[in-house]
Design a protein around this motif. Structure first.
Motif, mmCIF file in Angstrom:
data_model
loop_
_atom_site.group_PDB
_atom_site.id
_atom_site.type_symbol
_atom_site.label_atom_id
_atom_site.label_comp_id
_atom_site.label_asym_id
_atom_site.label_seq_id
_atom_site.Cartn_x
_atom_site.Cartn_y
_atom_site.Cartn_z
ATOM 1 N N GLY A 4 0.790 -1.217 0.000
ATOM 2 C CA GLY A 4 0.000 0.000 0.000
ATOM 3 C C GLY A 4 0.824 1.270 0.000
ATOM 4 O O GLY A 4 0.280 2.351 0.006
ATOM 5 N N THR A 5 2.151 1.130 -0.008
ATOM 6 C CA THR A 5 2.998 2.311 -0.092
ATOM 7 C C THR A 5 4.152 2.028 -1.020
ATOM 8 O O THR A 5 4.498 0.889 -1.281
ATOM 9 N N GLY A 6 4.771 3.068 -1.533
ATOM 10 C CA GLY A 6 5.935 2.901 -2.391
ATOM 11 C C GLY A 6 5.958 3.931 -3.493
ATOM 12 O O GLY A 6 5.483 5.046 -3.324
ATOM 13 N N ARG A 7 6.536 3.551 -4.596
ATOM 14 C CA ARG A 7 6.616 4.443 -5.747
ATOM 15 C C ARG A 7 6.135 3.702 -6.980
ATOM 16 O O ARG A 7 6.362 2.521 -7.144
ATOM 17 N N GLN A 8 5.475 4.471 -7.844
ATOM 18 C CA GLN A 8 5.001 3.934 -9.106
ATOM 19 C C GLN A 8 5.335 4.963 -10.165
ATOM 20 O O GLN A 8 4.863 6.100 -10.093
ATOM 21 N N GLY A 17 -4.064 1.172 4.756
ATOM 22 C CA GLY A 17 -3.453 -0.070 5.192
ATOM 23 C C GLY A 17 -1.948 -0.071 5.042
ATOM 24 O O GLY A 17 -1.272 -0.911 5.617
ATOM 25 N N GLY A 18 -1.408 0.864 4.273
ATOM 26 C CA GLY A 18 0.032 0.966 4.105
ATOM 27 C C GLY A 18 0.684 1.631 5.311
ATOM 28 O O GLY A 18 -0.007 2.116 6.210
ATOM 29 N N HIS A 19 1.997 1.650 5.333
ATOM 30 C CA HIS A 19 2.751 2.262 6.430
ATOM 31 C C HIS A 19 3.741 3.279 5.884
ATOM 32 O O HIS A 19 4.291 3.086 4.801
ATOM 33 N N VAL A 20 3.944 4.350 6.637
ATOM 34 C CA VAL A 20 4.945 5.360 6.302
ATOM 35 C C VAL A 20 5.740 5.709 7.553
ATOM 36 O O VAL A 20 5.232 5.599 8.671
ATOM 37 N N ASP A 21 6.983 6.103 7.354
ATOM 38 C CA ASP A 21 7.800 6.634 8.438
ATOM 39 C C ASP A 21 7.739 8.152 8.333
ATOM 40 O O ASP A 21 8.120 8.717 7.305
ATOM 41 N N GLN A 28 0.466 3.957 10.338
ATOM 42 C CA GLN A 28 -0.370 3.243 9.389
ATOM 43 C C GLN A 28 -1.363 4.227 8.786
ATOM 44 O O GLN A 28 -1.945 5.056 9.488
ATOM 45 N N VAL A 29 -1.550 4.142 7.494
ATOM 46 C CA VAL A 29 -2.521 4.982 6.797
ATOM 47 C C VAL A 29 -3.902 4.373 7.014
ATOM 48 O O VAL A 29 -4.134 3.213 6.698
ATOM 49 N N ILE A 37 -4.224 12.971 4.558
ATOM 50 C CA ILE A 37 -3.904 11.575 4.842
ATOM 51 C C ILE A 37 -3.975 11.388 6.348
ATOM 52 O O ILE A 37 -3.297 12.095 7.094
ATOM 53 N N HIS A 38 -4.811 10.473 6.793
ATOM 54 C CA HIS A 38 -5.011 10.215 8.219
ATOM 55 C C HIS A 38 -4.126 9.043 8.628
ATOM 56 O O HIS A 38 -4.194 7.970 8.023
ATOM 57 N N LEU A 39 -3.304 9.271 9.664
ATOM 58 C CA LEU A 39 -2.340 8.282 10.130
ATOM 59 C C LEU A 39 -2.590 7.948 11.592
ATOM 60 O O LEU A 39 -3.032 8.809 12.356
#
Length: 60
Positions: A4-8, A17-21, A28-29, A37-39
């Protein structure tokens, strides 16, 4: 990289459902609402603008 996270195509991608630092914390998003964006992390909640998050986000 978390699901659910990354680069495209060189652009940052985030999904519920993805995660970010962010701010030295792993979040978690939980919701996407327009440019917001709610974390959540350990009972804490944060709402950030997508542009700001993408500028400072560490993709893991």
């Amino acid at each position: 990289m978390s699901t659910g996270t990354g680069r495209q195509g060189g652009r940052p991608v985030v999904a519920v459902g993805g995660h970010v630092d962010f701010q030295g914390i792993r979040w978690q998003v939980v919701r996407l609402a327009g440019q917001h964006i709610h974390l959540v992390s350990d009972g804490r909640e944060e709402v950030v603008l997508a542009g700001y998050l993408f500028a400072v986000w560490t993709i893991t």
